[in-house]
Design a protein around this motif. Structure first.
Motif, PDB file in Angstrom:
ATOM      1  N   ASN A  28      38.365  59.196  31.307  1.00 18.09           N
ATOM      2  CA  ASN A  28      37.198  59.531  30.483  1.00 18.09           C
ATOM      3  C   ASN A  28      37.567  59.588  29.012  1.00 18.09           C
ATOM      4  OD1 ASN A  28      35.242  59.684  32.433  1.00 18.09           O
ATOM      5  ND2 ASN A  28      35.453  61.875  32.737  1.00 18.09           N
ATOM      6  N   HIS A  29      38.758  60.062  28.710  1.00 18.13           N
ATOM      7  CA  HIS A  29      39.151  60.243  27.314  1.00 18.13           C
ATOM      8  C   HIS A  29      39.878  59.036  26.742  1.00 18.13           C
ATOM      9  CE1 HIS A  29      37.815  64.087  28.370  1.00 18.13           C
ATOM     10  NE2 HIS A  29      38.667  64.832  27.714  1.00 18.13           N
ATOM     11  N   LYS A  30      40.718  58.440  27.528  1.00 19.24           N
ATOM     12  CA  LYS A  30      41.577  57.370  27.014  1.00 19.24           C
ATOM     13  C   LYS A  30      41.049  55.969  27.305  1.00 19.24           C
ATOM     14  CE  LYS A  30      44.742  60.347  25.769  1.00 19.24           C
ATOM     15  NZ  LYS A  30      45.105  60.667  24.433  1.00 19.24           N
ATOM     16  N   LYS A  31      40.182  55.851  28.284  1.00 15.91           N
ATOM     17  CA  LYS A  31      39.615  54.550  28.668  1.00 15.91           C
ATOM     18  C   LYS A  31      40.700  53.534  29.028  1.00 15.91           C
ATOM     19  CE  LYS A  31      35.400  55.833  27.542  1.00 15.91           C
ATOM     20  NZ  LYS A  31      35.016  56.995  28.223  1.00 15.91           N
ATOM     21  N   ASP A  32      41.738  54.007  29.711  1.00 16.74           N
ATOM     22  CA  ASP A  32      42.828  53.118  30.107  1.00 16.74           C
ATOM     23  C   ASP A  32      42.628  52.710  31.563  1.00 16.74           C
ATOM     24  OD1 ASP A  32      45.204  51.886  30.874  1.00 16.74           O
ATOM     25  OD2 ASP A  32      46.352  53.034  29.415  1.00 16.74           O
ATOM     26  N   TYR A  33      42.155  51.496  31.766  1.00 15.95           N
ATOM     27  CA  TYR A  33      41.826  51.051  33.113  1.00 15.95           C
ATOM     28  C   TYR A  33      43.063  50.667  33.914  1.00 15.95           C
ATOM     29  CZ  TYR A  33      37.246  51.523  31.269  1.00 15.95           C
ATOM     30  OH  TYR A  33      36.130  52.062  30.696  1.00 15.95           O
ATOM     31  N   HIS A  34      44.178  50.395  33.260  1.00 14.74           N
ATOM     32  CA  HIS A  34      45.429  50.154  33.987  1.00 14.74           C
ATOM     33  C   HIS A  34      45.850  51.429  34.719  1.00 14.74           C
ATOM     34  CE1 HIS A  34      46.004  46.218  32.279  1.00 14.74           C
ATOM     35  NE2 HIS A  34      45.759  46.712  31.083  1.00 14.74           N
ATOM     36  N   ILE A  35      45.659  52.556  34.073  1.00 14.47           N
ATOM     37  CA  ILE A  35      45.963  53.842  34.695  1.00 14.47           C
ATOM     38  C   ILE A  35      45.030  54.067  35.882  1.00 14.47           C
ATOM     39  CG2 ILE A  35      45.782  56.345  34.362  1.00 14.47           C
ATOM     40  CD1 ILE A  35      46.955  55.906  31.549  1.00 14.47           C
ATOM     41  N   ALA A  36      43.758  53.782  35.710  1.00 10.06           N
ATOM     42  CA  ALA A  36      42.786  53.977  36.793  1.00 10.06           C
ATOM     43  C   ALA A  36      43.152  53.140  38.013  1.00 10.06           C
ATOM     44  CB  ALA A  36      41.381  53.634  36.306  1.00 10.06           C
ATOM     45  N   ILE A  37      43.523  51.902  37.803  1.00 15.17           N
ATOM     46  CA  ILE A  37      43.893  51.022  38.912  1.00 15.17           C
ATOM     47  C   ILE A  37      45.153  51.535  39.606  1.00 15.17           C
ATOM     48  CG2 ILE A  37      44.730  48.699  39.477  1.00 15.17           C
ATOM     49  CD1 ILE A  37      42.795  47.731  37.200  1.00 15.17           C
ATOM     50  N   LEU A  38      46.154  51.920  38.841  1.00 12.37           N
ATOM     51  CA  LEU A  38      47.397  52.431  39.414  1.00 12.37           C
ATOM     52  C   LEU A  38      47.132  53.688  40.239  1.00 12.37           C
ATOM     53  CD1 LEU A  38      50.518  52.401  39.629  1.00 12.37           C
ATOM     54  CD2 LEU A  38      50.531  53.798  37.549  1.00 12.37           C
ATOM     55  N   GLU A  39      46.361  54.597  39.691  1.00 11.01           N
ATOM     56  CA  GLU A  39      46.090  55.856  40.381  1.00 11.01           C
ATOM     57  C   GLU A  39      45.257  55.619  41.642  1.00 11.01           C
ATOM     58  OE1 GLU A  39      47.622  59.225  40.586  1.00 11.01           O
ATOM     59  OE2 GLU A  39      47.912  58.202  38.685  1.00 11.01           O
ATOM     60  N   ALA A  40      44.267  54.755  41.558  1.00 10.71           N
ATOM     61  CA  ALA A  40      43.445  54.448  42.739  1.00 10.71           C
ATOM     62  C   ALA A  40      44.298  53.809  43.832  1.00 10.71           C
ATOM     63  CB  ALA A  40      42.290  53.532  42.353  1.00 10.71           C
ATOM     64  N   GLU A  41      45.186  52.924  43.456  1.00  8.80           N
ATOM     65  CA  GLU A  41      46.075  52.288  44.426  1.00  8.80           C
ATOM     66  C   GLU A  41      46.953  53.336  45.100  1.00  8.80           C
ATOM     67  OE1 GLU A  41      47.763  49.544  46.818  1.00  8.80           O
ATOM     68  OE2 GLU A  41      46.049  49.193  45.507  1.00  8.80           O
ATOM     69  N   HIS A  42      47.428  54.309  44.338  1.00 11.43           N
ATOM     70  CA  HIS A  42      48.262  55.369  44.901  1.00 11.43           C
ATOM     71  C   HIS A  42      47.474  56.272  45.844  1.00 11.43           C
ATOM     72  CE1 HIS A  42      50.228  59.498  44.323  1.00 11.43           C
ATOM     73  NE2 HIS A  42      50.946  58.860  45.225  1.00 11.43           N
ATOM     74  N   LEU A  43      46.265  56.625  45.484  1.00 12.03           N
ATOM     75  CA  LEU A  43      45.509  57.639  46.214  1.00 12.03           C
ATOM     76  C   LEU A  43      44.697  57.116  47.397  1.00 12.03           C
ATOM     77  CD1 LEU A  43      44.165  59.670  43.151  1.00 12.03           C
ATOM     78  CD2 LEU A  43      46.111  60.247  44.636  1.00 12.03           C
ATOM     79  N   HIS A  44      44.415  55.843  47.450  1.00 11.51           N
ATOM     80  CA  HIS A  44      43.414  55.365  48.408  1.00 11.51           C
ATOM     81  C   HIS A  44      43.794  55.552  49.878  1.00 11.51           C
ATOM     82  CE1 HIS A  44      45.735  51.627  48.855  1.00 11.51           C
ATOM     83  NE2 HIS A  44      44.974  51.380  49.892  1.00 11.51           N
ATOM     84  N   ASN A  45      45.059  55.614  50.222  1.00 13.62           N
ATOM     85  CA  ASN A  45      45.450  55.816  51.623  1.00 13.62           C
ATOM     86  C   ASN A  45      45.695  57.283  51.987  1.00 13.62           C
ATOM     87  OD1 ASN A  45      45.351  53.182  52.590  1.00 13.62           O
ATOM     88  ND2 ASN A  45      47.391  52.718  51.817  1.00 13.62           N
ATOM     89  N   ILE A  46      45.722  58.151  51.025  1.00 12.60           N
ATOM     90  CA  ILE A  46      46.033  59.555  51.290  1.00 12.60           C
ATOM     91  C   ILE A  46      45.076  60.169  52.323  1.00 12.60           C
ATOM     92  CG2 ILE A  46      46.198  61.878  50.280  1.00 12.60           C
ATOM     93  CD1 ILE A  46      48.555  60.163  49.436  1.00 12.60           C
ATOM     94  N   PRO A  47      43.758  59.964  52.236  1.00 18.10           N
ATOM     95  CA  PRO A  47      42.885  60.580  53.252  1.00 18.10           C
ATOM     96  C   PRO A  47      43.245  60.173  54.685  1.00 18.10           C
ATOM     97  CG  PRO A  47      41.572  59.845  51.407  1.00 18.10           C
ATOM     98  CD  PRO A  47      42.969  59.297  51.194  1.00 18.10           C
TER      99      PRO A  47
END
Length: 101
Positions: A28-47
């Motif tokens: 929301n603050h930095k608008k860094d979509y590379h970070i968003a993609i990396l974090e989503a890739e990390h978190l998506h299998n956790i559930p």
């Protein structure tokens, strides 16, 4: 939110909760979509790891997915984010490491 990190389930919930919260705040603050993609890739299998009885899936997360995430953090051009995330997940990863043995 009070979460216990001393169980495998608690560690996964911590990673998911903190990861999603920091992802929301950071992008929301930095608008860094590379970070968003990396974090989503990390978190998506956790559930799917919550209440998982197949120990190989837990081992795969710890040995492969977690390492891939750390390697991805090294490629992000933002030391502040990298350090924040490594510090944020460190206790939960220590718990998961205890269960991996």
């Amino acid at each position: 939110m009070k979460m216990e990190i001393n169980t495998r389930e608690g560690a996964y919930l911590w990673i998911l909760h903190r990861g999603l919260s920091l992802l929301r705040d950071w992008t929301n603050h930095k608008k860094d979509y590379h970070i968003a993609i990396l974090e989503a890739e990390h978190l998506h299998n956790i559930p799917s790891l919550l209440n998982e009885t197949n120990e190989l899936r837990h081992k795969y997360y710890f040995d492969k997915e977690r390492i891939a995430y750390i390697e991805g953090l090294k490629r992000i051009d933002c030391a502040e984010y990298r350090e924040t995330m490594l510090r944020t997940y460190s206790e939960a990863w220590q718990t998961l490491e205890r269960f991996a043995k």
